[in-house]
Design a protein around this motif. Structure first.
Motif, PDB file in Angstrom:
ATOM      1  N   VAL A  35       3.361  -1.549   2.815  1.00 45.59           N
ATOM      2  CA  VAL A  35       3.275  -0.399   1.906  1.00 45.59           C
ATOM      3  C   VAL A  35       3.746  -0.824   0.517  1.00 45.59           C
ATOM      4  O   VAL A  35       4.400  -1.849   0.363  1.00 45.59           O
ATOM      5  CB  VAL A  35       4.111   0.804   2.411  1.00 45.59           C
ATOM      6  N   GLY A  36       3.430  -0.027  -0.462  1.00 47.02           N
ATOM      7  CA  GLY A  36       3.856  -0.308  -1.823  1.00 47.02           C
ATOM      8  C   GLY A  36       5.252   0.224  -2.108  1.00 47.02           C
ATOM      9  O   GLY A  36       5.733   1.140  -1.438  1.00 47.02           O
ATOM     10  N   VAL A  37       5.895  -0.348  -3.087  1.00 48.69           N
ATOM     11  CA  VAL A  37       7.227   0.100  -3.495  1.00 48.69           C
ATOM     12  C   VAL A  37       7.183   1.565  -3.921  1.00 48.69           C
ATOM     13  O   VAL A  37       8.071   2.350  -3.571  1.00 48.69           O
ATOM     14  CB  VAL A  37       7.768  -0.791  -4.638  1.00 48.69           C
ATOM     15  N   ALA A  38       6.151   1.948  -4.663  1.00 54.42           N
ATOM     16  CA  ALA A  38       6.031   3.341  -5.100  1.00 54.42           C
ATOM     17  C   ALA A  38       5.942   4.286  -3.899  1.00 54.42           C
ATOM     18  O   ALA A  38       6.485   5.391  -3.931  1.00 54.42           O
ATOM     19  CB  ALA A  38       4.814   3.516  -6.002  1.00 54.42           C
ATOM     20  N   THR A  39       5.295   3.835  -2.843  1.00 52.67           N
ATOM     21  CA  THR A  39       5.192   4.643  -1.629  1.00 52.67           C
ATOM     22  C   THR A  39       6.564   4.861  -1.019  1.00 52.67           C
ATOM     23  O   THR A  39       6.909   5.980  -0.620  1.00 52.67           O
ATOM     24  CB  THR A  39       4.253   3.956  -0.608  1.00 52.67           C
ATOM     25  N   VAL A  40       7.370   3.822  -0.946  1.00 55.55           N
ATOM     26  CA  VAL A  40       8.722   3.944  -0.394  1.00 55.55           C
ATOM     27  C   VAL A  40       9.529   4.952  -1.206  1.00 55.55           C
ATOM     28  O   VAL A  40      10.177   5.847  -0.647  1.00 55.55           O
ATOM     29  CB  VAL A  40       9.436   2.578  -0.358  1.00 55.55           C
ATOM     30  N   TYR A  41       9.481   4.846  -2.522  1.00 57.17           N
ATOM     31  CA  TYR A  41      10.237   5.775  -3.355  1.00 57.17           C
ATOM     32  C   TYR A  41       9.689   7.201  -3.243  1.00 57.17           C
ATOM     33  O   TYR A  41      10.457   8.162  -3.314  1.00 57.17           O
ATOM     34  CB  TYR A  41      10.281   5.290  -4.806  1.00 57.17           C
ATOM     35  N   HIS A  42       8.409   7.333  -3.027  1.00 55.06           N
ATOM     36  CA  HIS A  42       7.812   8.654  -2.795  1.00 55.06           C
ATOM     37  C   HIS A  42       8.336   9.243  -1.490  1.00 55.06           C
ATOM     38  O   HIS A  42       8.695  10.418  -1.430  1.00 55.06           O
ATOM     39  CB  HIS A  42       6.285   8.544  -2.777  1.00 55.06           C
ATOM     40  N   LEU A  44      11.164   8.590  -0.069  1.00 54.14           N
ATOM     41  CA  LEU A  44      12.565   8.955  -0.286  1.00 54.14           C
ATOM     42  C   LEU A  44      12.676  10.280  -1.036  1.00 54.14           C
ATOM     43  O   LEU A  44      13.510  11.125  -0.700  1.00 54.14           O
ATOM     44  CB  LEU A  44      13.294   7.837  -1.038  1.00 54.14           C
ATOM     45  N   GLU A  45      11.827  10.474  -2.025  1.00 57.22           N
ATOM     46  CA  GLU A  45      11.838  11.737  -2.774  1.00 57.22           C
ATOM     47  C   GLU A  45      11.447  12.897  -1.866  1.00 57.22           C
ATOM     48  O   GLU A  45      12.057  13.973  -1.917  1.00 57.22           O
ATOM     49  CB  GLU A  45      10.906  11.659  -3.983  1.00 57.22           C
ATOM     50  N   SER A  52      14.408  18.467   7.259  1.00 57.03           N
ATOM     51  CA  SER A  52      14.114  17.836   8.549  1.00 57.03           C
ATOM     52  C   SER A  52      12.745  17.180   8.479  1.00 57.03           C
ATOM     53  O   SER A  52      12.023  17.327   7.492  1.00 57.03           O
ATOM     54  CB  SER A  52      14.150  18.877   9.678  1.00 57.03           C
ATOM     55  N   GLY A  53      12.397  16.457   9.536  1.00 55.86           N
ATOM     56  CA  GLY A  53      11.091  15.813   9.606  1.00 55.86           C
ATOM     57  C   GLY A  53      11.164  14.330   9.309  1.00 55.86           C
ATOM     58  O   GLY A  53      12.237  13.774   9.032  1.00 55.86           O
ATOM     59  N   PRO A  54      10.022  13.656   9.350  1.00 55.89           N
ATOM     60  CA  PRO A  54      10.010  12.185   9.223  1.00 55.89           C
ATOM     61  C   PRO A  54      10.503  11.668   7.873  1.00 55.89           C
ATOM     62  O   PRO A  54      11.150  10.619   7.821  1.00 55.89           O
ATOM     63  CB  PRO A  54       8.551  11.813   9.467  1.00 55.89           C
ATOM     64  N   TYR A  55      10.218  12.392   6.798  1.00 50.35           N
ATOM     65  CA  TYR A  55      10.671  11.911   5.489  1.00 50.35           C
ATOM     66  C   TYR A  55      12.184  12.020   5.369  1.00 50.35           C
ATOM     67  O   TYR A  55      12.849  11.135   4.821  1.00 50.35           O
ATOM     68  CB  TYR A  55       9.980  12.660   4.349  1.00 50.35           C
ATOM     69  N   ARG A  56      12.741  13.112   5.895  1.00 51.03           N
ATOM     70  CA  ARG A  56      14.200  13.288   5.879  1.00 51.03           C
ATOM     71  C   ARG A  56      14.866  12.225   6.747  1.00 51.03           C
ATOM     72  O   ARG A  56      15.883  11.643   6.376  1.00 51.03           O
ATOM     73  CB  ARG A  56      14.559  14.689   6.356  1.00 51.03           C
ATOM     74  N   GLU A  57      14.279  11.955   7.910  1.00 50.32           N
ATOM     75  CA  GLU A  57      14.815  10.921   8.803  1.00 50.32           C
ATOM     76  C   GLU A  57      14.776   9.549   8.123  1.00 50.32           C
ATOM     77  O   GLU A  57      15.715   8.762   8.251  1.00 50.32           O
ATOM     78  CB  GLU A  57      14.033  10.898  10.107  1.00 50.32           C
ATOM     79  N   PHE A  58      13.693   9.272   7.405  1.00 49.18           N
ATOM     80  CA  PHE A  58      13.585   8.002   6.690  1.00 49.18           C
ATOM     81  C   PHE A  58      14.679   7.904   5.616  1.00 49.18           C
ATOM     82  O   PHE A  58      15.346   6.873   5.496  1.00 49.18           O
ATOM     83  CB  PHE A  58      12.202   7.867   6.067  1.00 49.18           C
ATOM     84  N   LEU A  59      14.854   8.971   4.854  1.00 45.71           N
ATOM     85  CA  LEU A  59      15.900   8.996   3.824  1.00 45.71           C
ATOM     86  C   LEU A  59      17.270   8.751   4.438  1.00 45.71           C
ATOM     87  O   LEU A  59      18.052   7.950   3.918  1.00 45.71           O
ATOM     88  CB  LEU A  59      15.892  10.335   3.083  1.00 45.71           C
TER      89      LEU A  59
END
Length: 64
Positions: A35-42, A44-45, A52-59
């Motif tokens: 994945v791209g760096v911008a995707t990772v930061y997206h 996280l945002e 809750s959910g996958p983005y919160r778990e990733f953060l």
């Protein structure tokens, strides 16, 4: 109209986080996970915006 499906899944998250733990480098970790760096930061945002959910778990995994 929804966009394309997210690449965030348990395998991608674990690949990224494992590489990040060993290297400390976000760009190299993102590249290793495909994945791209911008995707990772997206991701996280999005995690900051949700409770809750996958983005919160990733953060939460990222900040541990």
């Amino acid at each position: 109209m929804p966009g394309r499906p997210s690449k965030l899944n348990p395998q991608t998250a674990e690949e990224f986080l494992a590489k990040l733990r060993s290297s400390g480098n976000v760009a190299a970790s993102a590249d290793s996970a495909g994945v791209g760096v911008a995707t990772v930061y997206h991701w996280l945002e999005l995690g900051r915006q949700r409770t809750s959910g996958p983005y919160r778990e990733f953060l939460e995994a990222y900040t541990r």
